[in-house]
Write an enzyme that holds these catalytic residues in place. Sequence first.
Site, short mmCIF file in Angstrom:
data_model
loop_
_atom_site.label_atom_id
_atom_site.label_comp_id
_atom_site.label_asym_id
_atom_site.label_seq_id
_atom_site.Cartn_x
_atom_site.Cartn_y
_atom_site.Cartn_z
CB CYS A 69 -0.91 -0.01 1.23
SG CYS A 69 -2.11 1.34 1.17
CB CYS A 73 -4.59 3.72 7.55
SG CYS A 73 -5.07 4.36 5.94
CB CYS A 76 -3.79 -0.59 8.07
SG CYS A 76 -4.09 -1.75 6.70
C1 LIG Z 1 -7.65 -3.06 4.45
S1 LIG Z 1 -8.43 -1.89 3.44
C2 LIG Z 1 -7.85 -2.29 1.82
C3 LIG Z 1 -8.41 -1.45 0.71
C4 LIG Z 1 -7.89 -0.02 0.59
N1 LIG Z 1 -6.51 0.10 0.79
C5 LIG Z 1 -8.68 0.91 1.48
O1 LIG Z 1 -8.15 1.43 2.45
O2 LIG Z 1 -9.87 1.08 1.18
C6 LIG Z 1 -10.15 -2.46 3.37
C7 LIG Z 1 -11.09 -1.72 4.32
O3 LIG Z 1 -10.77 -2.05 5.64
C8 LIG Z 1 -10.85 -0.90 6.44
N2 LIG Z 1 -10.01 -1.07 7.63
C9 LIG Z 1 -8.67 -1.08 7.69
N3 LIG Z 1 -8.25 -1.26 8.96
C10 LIG Z 1 -9.37 -1.36 9.73
C11 LIG Z 1 -9.59 -1.56 11.13
N4 LIG Z 1 -8.60 -1.67 11.98
N5 LIG Z 1 -10.87 -1.64 11.56
C12 LIG Z 1 -11.91 -1.54 10.68
N6 LIG Z 1 -11.76 -1.35 9.36
C13 LIG Z 1 -10.50 -1.27 8.88
C14 LIG Z 1 -10.36 0.19 5.49
O4 LIG Z 1 -10.71 1.48 5.91
C15 LIG Z 1 -11.02 -0.22 4.20
O5 LIG Z 1 -12.31 0.34 4.10
S1 SF4 Z 2 -6.46 0.84 5.26
FE1 SF4 Z 2 -4.49 -0.21 5.02
S2 SF4 Z 2 -4.52 -0.94 2.97
FE2 SF4 Z 2 -6.10 0.63 3.06
S3 SF4 Z 2 -5.11 2.57 2.53
FE3 SF4 Z 2 -4.92 2.39 4.70
S4 SF4 Z 2 -2.92 1.42 5.01
FE4 SF4 Z 2 -3.50 1.06 2.92
#
Ligand SMILES: C[S@@+](CC[C@H](N)C(=O)[O-])C[C@H]1O[C@@H](n2cnc3c(N)ncnc32)[C@H](O)[C@@H]1O
Ligand code: SF4
Length: 347
Positions: A69, A73, A76
């Site tokens: 990525c 975040c 994440c």
């Molecule tokens: C892992 S991300 C991957 C896709 C993309 N990078 C994004 O951020 O949309 C998929 C979804 O999981 C959410 N997400 C990530 N970490 C999270 C957490 N700790 N608790 C709940 N949702 C989470 C993100 O905001 C996103 O909507």
């Molecule tokens: S939630 Fe994780 S995978 Fe999605 S943009 Fe943020 S750092 Fe990248």
Amino acid sequence: MFLPTVAASPKLLLRRCLGVLQRVLCLFLQVYRWTRGGSEARVEGSPEERLRQGATTPTSVNYHFTRKCNYKCGFCFHTAKTSFVLPLEEAKRGLKLLKDSGMEKINFSGGEPFLHEKGDFLGKMVQYCKRDLQLPSVSIVSNGSMIKESWFHKYGDYLDILAVSCDSFDEATNQLIGRAQGRKSHIENLYKIRGWCQQYKVAFKLNSVVNTFNVDEDMTAHVTELNPVRWKVFQCLLIDGENAGEAALREAERFVISEERFQGFLDRHRNVSCLVPESNEKMRNSYLILDEYMRFLDCRRGRKDPSKSILDVGVKQAICFSGFDEKMFLMRGGKYVWSKADMKLEW
Ligand SMILES: C[S@@+](CC[C@H](N)C(=O)[O-])C[C@H]1O[C@@H](n2cnc3c(N)ncnc32)[C@H](O)[C@@H]1O
Ligand code: SF4
């Protein structure tokens, strides 16, 4: 027979009493699980038991084909622990296996799905799933930062839903969260993508993670203006080995909020009709997640335990190790109108 023996030995009497107590406790626990709807009992079944009962149908699958990525975040829960991505032909073989096992909806996720081969790898899978496999629903969840208009031009026809994640309409808060690349505006980009979705006839969805930094924000005006088909609102979730614990690449504890604060956020946005809330409880086991090796990930123990790959053992064997709670999937509204052909959208 029993009375004279136990009377002669107080130790034996004690052991018998403890045995009876243990059985009563077990029975009580079993009844408690049944009365809670049986979901825990069903999910706790061993993989062999699940296989005997008949494997779960993979109706809706989330394929996290990459972990890489460009954002950071802090909360994440699917981090860049490997940089592996399957070769395209192998990924297609897996998608065909899933279709043959009953898959109706595929969601491509990551990491950031538009990063690998500048979105072309993703585009080819999207095209394959819609044109060749004729899946009723093909969707993507993305941070939006890498999407170009040329992608919509080439692949937009094959995509039903694009979900873009945005946790705040205040740039400073996005910077604090790490949902940003350099100083580029995440929000401006979000609005641009919203416009392309309309232009190229793709349903637009919004995802937000409620955490310590945005829990007091009122997003009503922006969400109303963006008018997504669904606004998924997640309570920030901890997963050991991903965003919590020793081996993790992120430390998300400082982002976690209580049930009460999450409810406060939901109450503030009660007039937004497209809002779909997902508490930690609803979220944990109600997604069928495939990782970059096409292994199902079981979140029941608070971490992501992988099955064998569907490419090696097939879907039926692998899915028994997924920990998937079908009842919770249905309860959280996992099945909805997910094909753009069935949506009443104003193009
Ligand atoms: C892992 S991300 C991957 C896709 C993309 N990078 C994004 O951020 O949309 C998929 C979804 O999981 C959410 N997400 C990530 N970490 C999270 C957490 N700790 N608790 C709940 N949702 C989470 C993100 O905001 C996103 O909507
Ligand atoms: S939630 Fe994780 S995978 Fe999605 S943009 Fe943020 S750092 Fe990248």
